[in-house]
Design a protein around this motif. Structure first.
Motif, short mmCIF file in Angstrom:
data_model
loop_
_atom_site.label_atom_id
_atom_site.label_comp_id
_atom_site.label_asym_id
_atom_site.label_seq_id
_atom_site.Cartn_x
_atom_site.Cartn_y
_atom_site.Cartn_z
N MET A 1 -1.99 -0.74 -4.37
CA MET A 1 -2.91 0.39 -4.34
C MET A 1 -2.21 1.65 -3.87
N ARG A 2 -2.69 2.76 -4.37
CA ARG A 2 -2.31 4.06 -3.84
C ARG A 2 -3.58 4.76 -3.39
N ILE A 3 -3.56 5.26 -2.17
CA ILE A 3 -4.73 5.96 -1.64
C ILE A 3 -4.29 7.31 -1.07
N SER A 4 -5.26 8.17 -0.87
CA SER A 4 -5.03 9.45 -0.20
C SER A 4 -5.91 9.52 1.04
N MET A 5 -5.41 10.15 2.07
CA MET A 5 -6.18 10.27 3.30
C MET A 5 -7.21 11.39 3.21
N GLY A 6 -6.78 12.55 2.71
CA GLY A 6 -7.67 13.69 2.69
C GLY A 6 -7.81 14.30 4.08
N THR B 1 -3.38 -5.92 -13.54
CA THR B 1 -4.60 -6.70 -13.76
C THR B 1 -4.72 -7.79 -12.70
N LEU B 2 -3.62 -8.48 -12.46
CA LEU B 2 -3.61 -9.54 -11.45
C LEU B 2 -3.96 -8.98 -10.07
N GLN B 3 -3.37 -7.84 -9.73
CA GLN B 3 -3.62 -7.28 -8.40
C GLN B 3 -5.02 -6.70 -8.29
N LEU B 4 -5.58 -6.23 -9.39
CA LEU B 4 -6.96 -5.76 -9.37
C LEU B 4 -7.91 -6.89 -9.00
N VAL B 5 -7.71 -8.05 -9.58
CA VAL B 5 -8.57 -9.20 -9.29
C VAL B 5 -8.35 -9.67 -7.85
N ARG B 6 -7.11 -9.68 -7.40
CA ARG B 6 -6.84 -10.10 -6.02
C ARG B 6 -7.52 -9.16 -5.01
N ALA B 7 -7.43 -7.87 -5.27
CA ALA B 7 -8.08 -6.91 -4.38
C ALA B 7 -9.59 -7.06 -4.43
N LEU C 1 0.83 -1.21 0.00
CA LEU C 1 0.00 0.00 0.00
C LEU C 1 0.86 1.25 0.00
N LEU C 2 0.51 2.18 -0.89
CA LEU C 2 1.17 3.49 -0.95
C LEU C 2 0.15 4.54 -0.54
N ILE C 3 0.47 5.30 0.51
CA ILE C 3 -0.42 6.35 0.99
C ILE C 3 0.21 7.69 0.66
N GLU C 4 -0.43 8.44 -0.21
CA GLU C 4 0.13 9.71 -0.66
C GLU C 4 -0.79 10.85 -0.26
N ASP C 5 -0.25 11.84 0.42
CA ASP C 5 -1.03 13.02 0.76
C ASP C 5 -0.10 14.06 1.39
N VAL C 6 -0.66 15.22 1.68
CA VAL C 6 0.12 16.29 2.29
C VAL C 6 0.47 15.90 3.72
N LEU D 1 -12.45 -0.65 -7.34
CA LEU D 1 -11.02 -0.67 -7.04
C LEU D 1 -10.17 -0.19 -8.21
N LEU D 2 -10.80 0.19 -9.31
CA LEU D 2 -10.06 0.53 -10.52
C LEU D 2 -9.11 1.69 -10.31
N ILE D 3 -9.57 2.77 -9.72
CA ILE D 3 -8.72 3.95 -9.52
C ILE D 3 -7.62 3.68 -8.49
N PRO D 4 -7.93 3.12 -7.30
CA PRO D 4 -6.84 2.86 -6.34
C PRO D 4 -5.77 1.92 -6.88
N VAL D 5 -6.14 0.95 -7.73
CA VAL D 5 -5.18 -0.03 -8.21
C VAL D 5 -4.46 0.43 -9.47
N PHE D 6 -5.15 1.13 -10.36
CA PHE D 6 -4.57 1.49 -11.66
C PHE D 6 -3.94 2.87 -11.71
N ALA D 7 -4.52 3.86 -11.05
CA ALA D 7 -4.19 5.27 -11.33
C ALA D 7 -2.71 5.59 -11.16
N HIS D 8 -2.07 5.06 -10.11
CA HIS D 8 -0.67 5.43 -9.85
C HIS D 8 0.30 4.79 -10.83
#
Length: 331
Positions: A180-185, A259-265, A51-56, A286-293
């Motif tokens: 996945m990459r997520i943001s906290m906000g 693709t593999l990790q999208l299905v696993r998630a 997991l990658l958590i990106e935010d200010v 899960l498309l954006i958290p898994v693919f966008a980064h």
């Protein structure tokens, strides 16, 4: 606070729900008003991803990583990434033993079940790359010898946006290792006011006790692996990935690993919802958290503002809307 779930009996629907609810509950007590971020963190753990958590700064990235680690009775190491951090600090080094007249391997900080890579993009790309083999293969190779890492193995990395001073861009190969990459906000007003009242004298991390053992986590992972994915759902995931590779607004599309990790998630999402099978909504959610980064926008497009911009998310939404959704079935 519930006791640690140490049972050795086979996992059932009820036991899976009990264990995952316990993790979500204790981590949620620390991360106020961010249930989706907590759920994504658990998803990465159970899907054998990273997991990658990106935010200010200051929004709770490291707090989430530490809370998840504290909820599991497992080995935890934290690496503070700085410009002077060396690859050997991460993977380990061989040290000469004058008594035995041979070199001994001294494990680095990556030898733990859960590794918190704090502010990973403040170190050089050379040091960042020290994690590549560990994240993909569950081992590190030093001086020609491979050393296996513990199971389960999860890297939770935090990073500040590239616009922040003193940051390095993660290489494409490194970003692709993260499931996945997520943001906290920022928290809403009510959650922020609650934080002011509760944390004036108490650190909520001090109140966390492990609720599952590392062995139990492996049982939960095995349970998730058995979630059914129909051929139609597999074709849907592949079609989404292929659409990113030919989209005119994207210079780099999703990799087969994505693709593999999208299905696993998606399997984890289905299991957390109490289902033994994946549905199209699991994939699209899960498309954006898994693919966008993993994607890079083509130059001169509206999506090219940055790798983490709303432009790429909008492109993925367009792709999801254009790809035919299959009629999913249980079998």
């Amino acid at each position: 606070m519930p006791g640690t779930l140490k049972g050795t009996e086979p996992i059932t629907d009820a036991l899976f729900a009990q264990a995952t609810t316990a993790i979500l509950d204790v981590v949620g007590r620390v991360i106020d008003g961010k249930p989706e971020a907590v759920r994504f963190a658990l998803t990465a753990l159970l899907a054998e991803g990273h997991l990658l958590i990106e935010d200010v700064p200051g929004v709770g990235k490291t707090m989430l990583a530490r809370a998840l680690a504290a909820s599991v009775d497992a080995t935890v190491r934290r690496i503070q990434f700085t410009p002077d951090l060396l690859p050997g600090d991460v993977t380990g080094v061989s040290v000469y033993n004058p008594v035995e007249h041979e070199f001994e391997f001294k494990p680095g900080a990556v030898f733990a079940n859960i590794v918190i890579a704090d502010e990973i993009n403040r170190s050089s790309p050379k040091t960042q790359s020290a994690l590549l083999e560990a994240m993909e293969e569950g081992q590190v190779t030093v001086d020609g010898r491979s050393h296996l890492l513990a199971e389960p193995f999860l890297v939770v990395a935090t990073q500040n946006p590239l616009e922040m001073e003193g940051t390095y861009a993660l290489p494409e190969a490194q970003r692709d290792r993260f499931m996945m990459r997520i943001s906290m906000g920022y928290p809403d007003a009510a959650a922020e006011a609650l934080m002011l009242r509760q944390r004036d004298t108490i650190n909520p991390l001090d109140e966390i006790r492990p609720v599952v053992t590392s062995a139990r986590v492996l049982d939960l992972i095995a349970w998730v692996r058995a979630v059914h994915v129909s051929p139609a759902i597999e074709e849907y995931a592949v079609a989404l990935a292929q659409a990113t590779r030919i989209h005119p607004d994207l210079r780099l599309g999703a990799s087969p690993r994505a693709t593999l990790q999208l299905v696993r998630a998606a399997k984890v999402r289905a299991a957390l919802d109490g289902r033994g099978f994946v549905i199209p909504d699991d994939i699209t959610a899960l498309l954006i958290p898994v693919f966008a980064h993993r994607l890079i926008a083509a130059r001169g497009t509206g999506a090219s503002r940055s790798r983490s911009s709303d432009g790429i998310a909008e492109t993925l939404e367009q792709i999801a809307a254009s790809v035919r959704v299959p009629i999913a079935s249980r079998r």
